[in-house]
Write a protein that holds these residues in place. Structure first.
Motif, PDB file in Angstrom:
ATOM      1  N   THR A 140       2.368  11.227  -5.202  1.00 46.97           N
ATOM      2  CA  THR A 140       1.215  10.616  -5.567  1.00 46.97           C
ATOM      3  C   THR A 140       0.349  11.506  -6.275  1.00 46.97           C
ATOM      4  O   THR A 140      -0.277  11.033  -7.495  1.00 46.97           O
ATOM      5  CB  THR A 140       0.339  10.226  -4.192  1.00 46.97           C
ATOM      6  OG1 THR A 140       0.961   9.291  -3.241  1.00 46.97           O
ATOM      7  CG2 THR A 140      -0.802   9.576  -4.651  1.00 46.97           C
ATOM      8  N   PHE A 141       0.170  12.581  -6.009  1.00 48.26           N
ATOM      9  CA  PHE A 141      -0.617  13.693  -6.740  1.00 48.26           C
ATOM     10  C   PHE A 141      -0.231  13.873  -8.112  1.00 48.26           C
ATOM     11  O   PHE A 141      -0.986  14.437  -8.841  1.00 48.26           O
ATOM     12  CB  PHE A 141      -1.256  14.872  -5.899  1.00 48.26           C
ATOM     13  CG  PHE A 141      -2.375  14.643  -4.922  1.00 48.26           C
ATOM     14  CD1 PHE A 141      -2.589  13.394  -4.263  1.00 48.26           C
ATOM     15  CD2 PHE A 141      -3.237  15.948  -4.683  1.00 48.26           C
ATOM     16  CE1 PHE A 141      -3.666  13.304  -3.521  1.00 48.26           C
ATOM     17  CE2 PHE A 141      -4.097  15.725  -3.705  1.00 48.26           C
ATOM     18  CZ  PHE A 141      -4.503  14.480  -3.140  1.00 48.26           C
TER      19      PHE A 141
ATOM     20  N   VAL B 265      -4.654  -2.002  -3.930  1.00 47.19           N
ATOM     21  CA  VAL B 265      -3.955  -1.061  -3.064  1.00 47.19           C
ATOM     22  C   VAL B 265      -2.487  -1.309  -3.322  1.00 47.19           C
ATOM     23  O   VAL B 265      -2.207  -2.618  -3.304  1.00 47.19           O
ATOM     24  CB  VAL B 265      -4.672  -1.479  -1.425  1.00 47.19           C
ATOM     25  CG1 VAL B 265      -4.394  -2.760  -1.168  1.00 47.19           C
ATOM     26  CG2 VAL B 265      -3.851  -0.359  -0.777  1.00 47.19           C
ATOM     27  N   GLY B 266      -1.667  -0.252  -3.421  1.00 43.13           N
ATOM     28  CA  GLY B 266      -0.331  -0.654  -3.647  1.00 43.13           C
ATOM     29  C   GLY B 266       0.452   0.698  -3.328  1.00 43.13           C
ATOM     30  O   GLY B 266      -0.170   1.783  -3.161  1.00 43.13           O
TER      31      GLY B 266
ATOM     32  N   ASP C 191       6.208  12.606  -0.922  1.00 36.54           N
ATOM     33  CA  ASP C 191       4.876  12.002  -1.426  1.00 36.54           C
ATOM     34  C   ASP C 191       4.565  12.558  -2.878  1.00 36.54           C
ATOM     35  O   ASP C 191       3.705  13.839  -2.717  1.00 36.54           O
ATOM     36  CB  ASP C 191       3.893  11.885  -0.430  1.00 36.54           C
ATOM     37  CG  ASP C 191       2.816  10.925  -0.968  1.00 36.54           C
ATOM     38  OD1 ASP C 191       2.477  10.768  -2.104  1.00 36.54           O
ATOM     39  OD2 ASP C 191       1.884  10.584   0.068  1.00 36.54           O
TER      40      ASP C 191
ATOM     41  N   SER D 121       1.265   6.276  -3.542  1.00 34.87           N
ATOM     42  CA  SER D 121       0.293   5.454  -3.538  1.00 34.87           C
ATOM     43  C   SER D 121      -0.232   5.101  -4.562  1.00 34.87           C
ATOM     44  O   SER D 121      -0.658   5.650  -5.551  1.00 34.87           O
ATOM     45  CB  SER D 121      -1.037   6.052  -2.560  1.00 34.87           C
ATOM     46  OG  SER D 121      -2.096   5.153  -2.759  1.00 34.87           O
TER      47      SER D 121
ATOM     48  N   TYR E 269      -0.755  14.063   4.081  1.00 31.86           N
ATOM     49  CA  TYR E 269      -2.010  13.042   3.824  1.00 31.86           C
ATOM     50  C   TYR E 269      -2.255  12.501   5.522  1.00 31.86           C
ATOM     51  O   TYR E 269      -1.312  12.262   6.220  1.00 31.86           O
ATOM     52  CB  TYR E 269      -1.525  11.821   2.758  1.00 31.86           C
ATOM     53  CG  TYR E 269      -2.234  10.826   3.064  1.00 31.86           C
ATOM     54  CD1 TYR E 269      -3.664  10.737   2.813  1.00 31.86           C
ATOM     55  CD2 TYR E 269      -2.055   9.530   3.942  1.00 31.86           C
ATOM     56  CE1 TYR E 269      -4.593   9.783   2.816  1.00 31.86           C
ATOM     57  CE2 TYR E 269      -2.809   8.393   3.599  1.00 31.86           C
ATOM     58  CZ  TYR E 269      -3.879   8.527   3.414  1.00 31.86           C
ATOM     59  OH  TYR E 269      -4.998   7.578   3.368  1.00 31.86           O
TER      60      TYR E 269
ATOM     61  N   THR F 237      -2.265   2.909  -5.486  1.00 33.24           N
ATOM     62  CA  THR F 237      -3.685   2.736  -5.319  1.00 33.24           C
ATOM     63  C   THR F 237      -4.303   3.835  -6.324  1.00 33.24           C
ATOM     64  O   THR F 237      -5.398   3.404  -6.605  1.00 33.24           O
ATOM     65  CB  THR F 237      -4.137   2.852  -3.803  1.00 33.24           C
ATOM     66  OG1 THR F 237      -3.258   2.301  -3.021  1.00 33.24           O
ATOM     67  CG2 THR F 237      -5.658   2.400  -3.643  1.00 33.24           C
ATOM     68  N   LYS F 238      -3.708   4.992  -6.361  1.00 28.32           N
ATOM     69  CA  LYS F 238      -4.327   5.966  -7.137  1.00 28.32           C
ATOM     70  C   LYS F 238      -3.856   5.979  -8.638  1.00 28.32           C
ATOM     71  O   LYS F 238      -4.456   5.143  -9.252  1.00 28.32           O
ATOM     72  CB  LYS F 238      -3.866   7.384  -6.252  1.00 28.32           C
ATOM     73  CG  LYS F 238      -4.130   7.300  -4.890  1.00 28.32           C
ATOM     74  CD  LYS F 238      -5.498   7.140  -4.238  1.00 28.32           C
ATOM     75  CE  LYS F 238      -5.585   6.853  -3.111  1.00 28.32           C
ATOM     76  NZ  LYS F 238      -4.769   6.923  -2.004  1.00 28.32           N
TER      77      LYS F 238
ATOM     78  N   ILE G 246       5.366   4.227   2.662  1.00 32.67           N
ATOM     79  CA  ILE G 246       5.714   5.558   3.575  1.00 32.67           C
ATOM     80  C   ILE G 246       6.281   5.071   4.761  1.00 32.67           C
ATOM     81  O   ILE G 246       7.544   5.490   4.973  1.00 32.67           O
ATOM     82  CB  ILE G 246       4.433   6.483   3.450  1.00 32.67           C
ATOM     83  CG1 ILE G 246       4.257   7.108   2.209  1.00 32.67           C
ATOM     84  CG2 ILE G 246       4.669   7.540   4.640  1.00 32.67           C
ATOM     85  CD1 ILE G 246       2.916   7.891   2.248  1.00 32.67           C
TER      86      ILE G 246
ATOM     87  N   LEU H   6      -9.139   8.799  -5.043  1.00 34.29           N
ATOM     88  CA  LEU H   6      -8.799   9.668  -5.859  1.00 34.29           C
ATOM     89  C   LEU H   6      -8.119   8.770  -7.189  1.00 34.29           C
ATOM     90  O   LEU H   6      -7.544   7.712  -6.759  1.00 34.29           O
ATOM     91  CB  LEU H   6      -8.074  10.674  -5.556  1.00 34.29           C
ATOM     92  CG  LEU H   6      -6.687  10.453  -4.794  1.00 34.29           C
ATOM     93  CD1 LEU H   6      -5.760  10.951  -5.442  1.00 34.29           C
ATOM     94  CD2 LEU H   6      -6.646  11.265  -3.514  1.00 34.29           C
TER      95      LEU H   6
ATOM     96  N   SER I 200       0.913  -1.101  -0.131  1.00 31.37           N
ATOM     97  CA  SER I 200      -0.169  -0.070  -0.198  1.00 31.37           C
ATOM     98  C   SER I 200       1.055   1.181   0.164  1.00 31.37           C
ATOM     99  O   SER I 200       2.068   1.181   0.121  1.00 31.37           O
ATOM    100  CB  SER I 200      -0.895   0.076   1.375  1.00 31.37           C
ATOM    101  OG  SER I 200      -0.155   0.149   2.321  1.00 31.37           O
ATOM    102  N   GLY I 201       0.057   2.339  -0.198  1.00 36.92           N
ATOM    103  CA  GLY I 201       1.059   3.623  -0.075  1.00 36.92           C
ATOM    104  C   GLY I 201       1.519   3.837   1.228  1.00 36.92           C
ATOM    105  O   GLY I 201       2.765   4.148   1.348  1.00 36.92           O
ATOM    106  N   MET I 202       0.715   3.485   2.428  1.00 41.11           N
ATOM    107  CA  MET I 202       1.131   3.552   3.672  1.00 41.11           C
ATOM    108  C   MET I 202       2.103   2.515   3.984  1.00 41.11           C
ATOM    109  O   MET I 202       3.397   2.823   4.840  1.00 41.11           O
ATOM    110  CB  MET I 202       0.126   3.441   4.531  1.00 41.11           C
ATOM    111  CG  MET I 202      -0.848   4.377   4.517  1.00 41.11           C
ATOM    112  SD  MET I 202      -0.252   6.255   5.021  1.00 41.11           S
ATOM    113  CE  MET I 202       0.643   5.745   6.584  1.00 41.11           C
TER     114      MET I 202
HETATM  115  N1  PLP Z   1      -0.441   9.485   0.088  1.00 41.27           N
HETATM  116  C1  PLP Z   1      -1.318  10.186  -0.309  1.00 41.27           C
HETATM  117  C2  PLP Z   1      -1.200  11.656  -1.026  1.00 41.27           C
HETATM  118  C3  PLP Z   1      -2.733   9.614  -0.388  1.00 41.27           C
HETATM  119  O1  PLP Z   1      -3.543  10.323  -0.816  1.00 41.27           O
HETATM  120  C4  PLP Z   1      -2.782   8.387   0.277  1.00 41.27           C
HETATM  121  C5  PLP Z   1      -4.269   7.660   0.243  1.00 41.27           C
HETATM  122  O2  PLP Z   1      -5.233   8.243  -0.046  1.00 41.27           O
HETATM  123  C6  PLP Z   1      -1.660   7.778   0.657  1.00 41.27           C
HETATM  124  C7  PLP Z   1      -0.466   8.264   0.580  1.00 41.27           C
HETATM  125  C8  PLP Z   1      -1.851   6.269   1.289  1.00 41.27           C
HETATM  126  O3  PLP Z   1      -1.984   5.378   0.313  1.00 41.27           O
HETATM  127  P1  PLP Z   1      -2.660   3.766   0.471  1.00 41.27           P
HETATM  128  O4  PLP Z   1      -4.321   4.121   0.645  1.00 41.27           O
HETATM  129  O5  PLP Z   1      -2.424   3.265  -0.777  1.00 41.27           O
HETATM  130  O6  PLP Z   1      -2.012   2.993   1.754  1.00 41.27           O
END
Ligand code: PLP
Length: 339
Positions: A133-134, A165-166, A131, A153, A59, A155-156, A38, A284, A33-35
């Motif tokens: 992701t966006f 989820v990743g 991070d 993340s 986040y 996942t997005k 991180i 998202l 997952s993203g978490m």
């Molecule tokens: N970083 C950002 C910017 C996110 O928006 C999210 C999830 O919404 C995460 C990290 C965490 O990712 P995950 O839900 O894949 O663990």
């Protein structure tokens, strides 16, 4: 020896190579997952007795991990804001080891001075983490700009279809080896079938993100001129405080935007209920447009005062723009605003 938890199956390896290539970095690692990406990275870079500087609007999951776990593990921290890079200097301590920021914040789409973050990190021998992701690798490649470690993340946008989820960690071979070693212990390895789906999702990353960039910019421009809209947060608008820097660093401004209406919360809820194309949901980065009111989703755990202190009003609407025809999206937002 190949073993799934050790992140070394062919499914993992091909993804690692692809993600590293996408951000012009030496190496990459996927996580469950993203978490997982991180937290494993933070726990690789930081040890008991270290101090870290963190952007103050992270986040929520990252923020909660820092509050609940980093301190308990003997890592101290201070928050830095987007306003004045000179104030960061005062927060430095003899044991400051790293700086952690996000490419764009959720849900206000603020952009910290990323070039200054890199300069500050290099001149103070800090490990710089972002991070991204966006932003996605299509719009921003942090390592090209001097960041040590880029996080996602998956996942997005990377996967893009809201069905796994990743997470991903991207950087130098030496950092990725260290994070892999920790991930092997913690066990947050991506399942090979999820690797396959992520690999498949990434095949359309470029075309998806470019369409999302176009759609979000068109929607932001439409909203900005609408009389019922009082504010639009999107780094691709000239009215955005970081427009100049964002234009320099990003190849596109992304698919996320937020805005405020001249309506009370009931009015905003009624507006959301009139939208027909967007799904009213958190998450998202998928192919469908999603709209939410962060006060009831991502930031529901905070008090209204704490939200207000961050600039998140109860009526703020966040949109993750999808792949629909931009004219149809705009038409839908127009009828919902005028309804
Ligand atoms: N970083 C950002 C910017 C996110 O928006 C999210 C999830 O919404 C995460 C990290 C965490 O990712 P995950 O839900 O894949 O663990």
């Amino acid at each position: 020896m190949r073993y799934i938890r050790l992140n070394n199956t062919p499914n993992h390896q091909v993804l690692h190579q692809k993600l590293a290539a996408l951000e012009n970095a030496e190496a990459a690692l996927v996580a469950t997952s993203g978490m997982a990406a991180i937290t494993t990275t933070l726990l690789t870079v930081l040890s008991h007795g270290d101090h870290v500087l963190l952007q103050d609007t992270l986040y929520g999951g990252t923020y909660q991990f820092i509050l609940e776990d980093l301190g308990r593990l003997g890592v101290s921290y201070d928050f830095i804001g987007i306003e004045d890079p000179r104030a960061w200097e005062k927060k430095l301590q003899h044991n400051t080891k790293a700086i952690y920021v996000e490419a764009m914040t959720n849900p206000l789409l603020q952009v910290i001075d990323l070039e200054e973050v890199v300069r500050f990190a290099k001149s103070n021998h800090l490990v710089s983490m972002i991070d991204s992701t966006f932003a996605t690798p299509v719009n921003f490649r942090p390592v090209e700009h001097g960041f040590d470690i880029s996080l996602h993340s998956a996942t997005k946008y990377l996967n893009g279809h809201t069905d796994i989820v990743g997470g991903a960690v991207i950087g130098s071979r030496s950092w990725i080896d260290k994070v892999t070693h920790k991930l092997n212990h913690f066990g947050g390895s991506m399942d090979p079938h999820a690797c396959y789906l992520l690999h498949r999702g990434i095949k359309t990353l470029g075309i998806r993100v470019r369409q999302q960039n176009r759609n979000a910019l068109a929607l932001a421009q439409f909203l900005e001129q609408h009389p019922r809209v009082t504010r639009v947060n999107y780094p691709g608008l000239e009215s955005h405080p970081a427009y100049a820097q964002s234009s320099r660093l990003f190849d596109g401004f992304g698919g996320m935007l937020s805005f405020e209406l001249d309506m009370d919360v009931e009015g905003v809820e009624a507006f959301l209920s009139r939208l027909t194309l967007p799904i009213i949901a958190p998450s998202l980065g998928g192919v469908e447009t999603l709209a939410t009111r962060p006060a009831t989703t991502s930031h529901a755990g905070m008090s209204p005062d704490d939200r207000a202190a961050l600039g998140i009003s109860d009526g703020l609407v966040r949109v993750s723009v999808g792949l629909e025809e931009s004219s149809e999206l705009i038409e839908d937002f127009e009828q919902a605003l005028n309804g």
